[in-house]
Enzyme design. Structure first.
Site, short mmCIF file in Angstrom:
data_model
loop_
_atom_site.label_atom_id
_atom_site.label_comp_id
_atom_site.label_asym_id
_atom_site.label_seq_id
_atom_site.Cartn_x
_atom_site.Cartn_y
_atom_site.Cartn_z
N ILE A 154 -5.62 8.50 8.97
CA ILE A 154 -6.92 8.47 8.30
C ILE A 154 -7.57 7.09 8.48
O ILE A 154 -8.76 7.00 8.79
CB ILE A 154 -6.78 8.83 6.80
CG1 ILE A 154 -6.27 10.27 6.67
CG2 ILE A 154 -8.10 8.67 6.07
CD1 ILE A 154 -5.86 10.68 5.26
N ASP A 173 -1.65 -3.54 7.61
CA ASP A 173 -0.65 -2.45 7.55
C ASP A 173 0.71 -3.10 7.66
O ASP A 173 0.87 -4.14 8.33
CB ASP A 173 -0.88 -1.46 8.72
CG ASP A 173 -0.16 -0.13 8.48
OD1 ASP A 173 1.06 -0.13 8.25
OD2 ASP A 173 -0.84 0.91 8.52
N CYS A 205 -3.51 3.77 2.69
CA CYS A 205 -2.04 3.69 2.75
C CYS A 205 -1.46 4.63 1.70
O CYS A 205 -2.16 5.06 0.78
CB CYS A 205 -1.60 2.25 2.49
SG CYS A 205 -2.18 1.60 0.93
N PRO A 206 -0.18 4.97 1.82
CA PRO A 206 0.42 5.84 0.80
C PRO A 206 0.67 5.06 -0.48
O PRO A 206 0.69 3.83 -0.48
CB PRO A 206 1.74 6.26 1.44
CG PRO A 206 2.06 5.21 2.44
CD PRO A 206 0.77 4.60 2.88
N THR A 232 -9.77 6.61 -1.30
CA THR A 232 -9.61 8.06 -1.07
C THR A 232 -8.13 8.39 -0.88
O THR A 232 -7.81 9.47 -0.40
CB THR A 232 -10.39 8.52 0.19
OG1 THR A 232 -9.97 7.72 1.29
CG2 THR A 232 -11.88 8.43 0.02
N SER A 233 -7.24 7.45 -1.24
CA SER A 233 -5.81 7.69 -0.97
C SER A 233 -5.06 8.22 -2.20
O SER A 233 -4.81 9.41 -2.29
CB SER A 233 -5.16 6.45 -0.42
OG SER A 233 -5.34 6.41 0.98
N ARG A 234 -4.71 7.35 -3.10
CA ARG A 234 -4.07 7.77 -4.35
C ARG A 234 -4.55 6.84 -5.45
O ARG A 234 -4.68 5.63 -5.25
CB ARG A 234 -2.54 7.69 -4.24
CG ARG A 234 -1.90 8.81 -3.43
CD ARG A 234 -2.06 10.20 -4.07
NE ARG A 234 -1.46 11.27 -3.28
CZ ARG A 234 -2.08 11.99 -2.35
NH1 ARG A 234 -3.36 11.76 -2.08
NH2 ARG A 234 -1.45 12.95 -1.70
N ASP A 258 -12.30 8.64 -4.99
CA ASP A 258 -12.02 10.08 -4.86
C ASP A 258 -10.74 10.43 -5.60
O ASP A 258 -10.41 11.62 -5.75
CB ASP A 258 -11.87 10.46 -3.38
CG ASP A 258 -11.68 11.96 -3.20
OD1 ASP A 258 -12.50 12.73 -3.75
OD2 ASP A 258 -10.71 12.37 -2.51
N GLU A 263 -5.52 11.25 -12.88
CA GLU A 263 -6.34 12.42 -12.52
C GLU A 263 -5.67 13.76 -12.82
O GLU A 263 -6.35 14.78 -12.94
CB GLU A 263 -6.71 12.37 -11.03
CG GLU A 263 -5.54 12.68 -10.10
CD GLU A 263 -5.93 12.65 -8.62
OE1 GLU A 263 -6.62 11.72 -8.20
OE2 GLU A 263 -5.51 13.58 -7.89
N HIS A 295 -10.92 14.25 -6.11
CA HIS A 295 -9.90 14.43 -5.06
C HIS A 295 -10.37 15.51 -4.07
O HIS A 295 -9.67 16.49 -3.82
CB HIS A 295 -8.54 14.80 -5.67
CG HIS A 295 -7.38 14.36 -4.82
ND1 HIS A 295 -6.29 13.72 -5.29
CD2 HIS A 295 -7.17 14.48 -3.48
CE1 HIS A 295 -5.43 13.47 -4.32
NE2 HIS A 295 -5.96 13.93 -3.19
#
Ligand code: NAI
Length: 344
Positions: A154, A173, A205-206, A232-234, A258, A263, A295
């Site tokens: 992504i 990264d 990133c996760p 927009t990840s977590r 997002d 959430e 989300h």
């Protein structure tokens, strides 16, 4: 194979029914999320199919194992809602590593443009025949510096779009992408440099122990005044309270969210007739320069079809061989390199 499908939404069924029927996988759809109270519903099923806000913790895993459920098929890429360490050697966990990186990257850009060009405000104004431009001044993306944290599928799709806008790209990264490293248009930098030099920061990133609250009060202080934050990840990659403080102090120019740390009890449901107890979210949503979507970044026709197809293929492969290439190892979060826990 019979699969209990949790947290079902109307848009899930058509593609899962289509690919399931073609491959002998029968889904039973439950609207409820999977958690300790609902795990019992998986009785009599070979597996469960879950999404981002289902809970697969130790208690749920124990329950599923007791019910002789063999496999958890995540219909998403992220797996922070699964206790992978506990699941190891108890239950198989499959995922969809990629379904449309473009869906998420394009949504991040949609939120960015909406926010900095005040499209959300303009839409409401012109519907009311208010054609005033006061307060609508935005800024050009061309020439601005965007900092991208996480340069996987992504992140790279997002970077490509940013390059098309003529932006300068700084990247961070843990593992550098060799293609991007060669590119003159993108520079890998330290997290500190990314924070101090970026006009816009986007997270790709996760969520894990290292990335939890990667954006918090301290990092926000390091950022340029007026920085735009996109997540927009977590949700738990950012400290939402610190974002709110940053918005109130004007240190943050805009936030595009997002995802939200808390959430799971709110997103994907119609709460319009309810009092929202979460004061931080309510205050964030009240801000003119904060855009919250529920989300939604993954939600394109292409992504939905890919998710269903890959999930069904994973289950077919698992039924045939007892494992599948998209099975997760708890340690590295991947099957590709380590072959299920053999990496340690
Ligand atoms: P990916 O696995 O292709 O890329 C993730 C990147 O993050 C990798 O390059 C990895 O090296 C990097 N990374 C890992 N640990 C890091 C650390 N400590 N610091 C910095 N970078 C680190 O994953 P992909 O497909 O690009 O997805 C990224 C994230 O997007 C997912 O983990 C998921 O949380 C989120 N997502 C959100 C969706 C939505 O609808 N909002 C939909 C799909 C994914």
């Amino acid at each position: 194979m019979k699969i209990a499908f949790f947290d079902t939404k109307p848009y899930d069924k058509p593609s899962f029914d289509r690919f399931g029927e073609q491959n002998g996988i029968k889904f039973k759809y439950f609207e409820t999320k999977l958690n300790e109270d609902t795990a019992e519903l998986a009785s009599g099923f070979d597996g469960v199919c879950v999404f981002v806000n289902d809970t697969v913790n130790a208690a749920v895993i124990d329950k599923l194992v007791d019910l002789n459920v063999k496999v958890v098929a995540l219909r998403c890429a992220g797996f922070n809602n699964v206790d992978m360490k506990y699941a190891f050697e108890k239950i198989h966990v499959l995922r969809v590593p990629a379904y449309s990186p473009y869906a998420v990257a394009e949504h991040a850009i949609a939120m960015l443009l909406t926010s900095i060009r005040r499209i959300h405000k303009a839409y409401i104004r012109t519907r009311d025949f208010n054609f005033s431009l006061n307060g609508m001044t935005g800024f050009d993306l061309h020439g601005k510096t965007v900092g991208v944290i996480g340069t996987g599928r992504i992140g790279k799709a997002f970077i490509n779009i940013c390059l098309g806008f003529g932006m300068k790209v700084l990247a961070y990264d843990k593992f550098h992408d060799t293609e991007l490293e060669k590119s003159e248009a993108v520079s890998y930098v330290s997290l500190d440099e990314l924070f101090t030099s970026s006009d816009i920061i986007s997270l790709h990133c996760p969520l894990n122990d290292e990335t939890y609250h990667v954006i918090d009060g301290d990092t926000i202080k390091k950022c340029k005044r007026g920085v735009v934050i996109i997540n927009t990840s977590r949700g738990a990659l950012v400290d939402a309270e610190a974002i709110l403080e940053g918005i109130k102090s004007r240190q943050i120019g805009a936030a595009c969210l997002d995802v939200y740390e808390e959430e799971s009890d709110l997103f994907f449901e119609d709460r319009s007739g309810h009092i929202i107890d979460d004061d931080i979210l309510a205050r964030l949503i009240s801000m003119p320069n904060v855009i919250v979507t529920s989300h939604q970044a993954f939600l394109t026709e292409e992504a939905l079809a890919n998710i269903a197809e890959t999930t069904v293929n994973n289950l077919v492969e698992f039924a045939k061989n007892g494992q599948c290439p998209n099975e997760l190892c708890y340690r590295c979060g991947s099957a590709e390199d380590c072959k299920l826990g053999k990496c340690f």
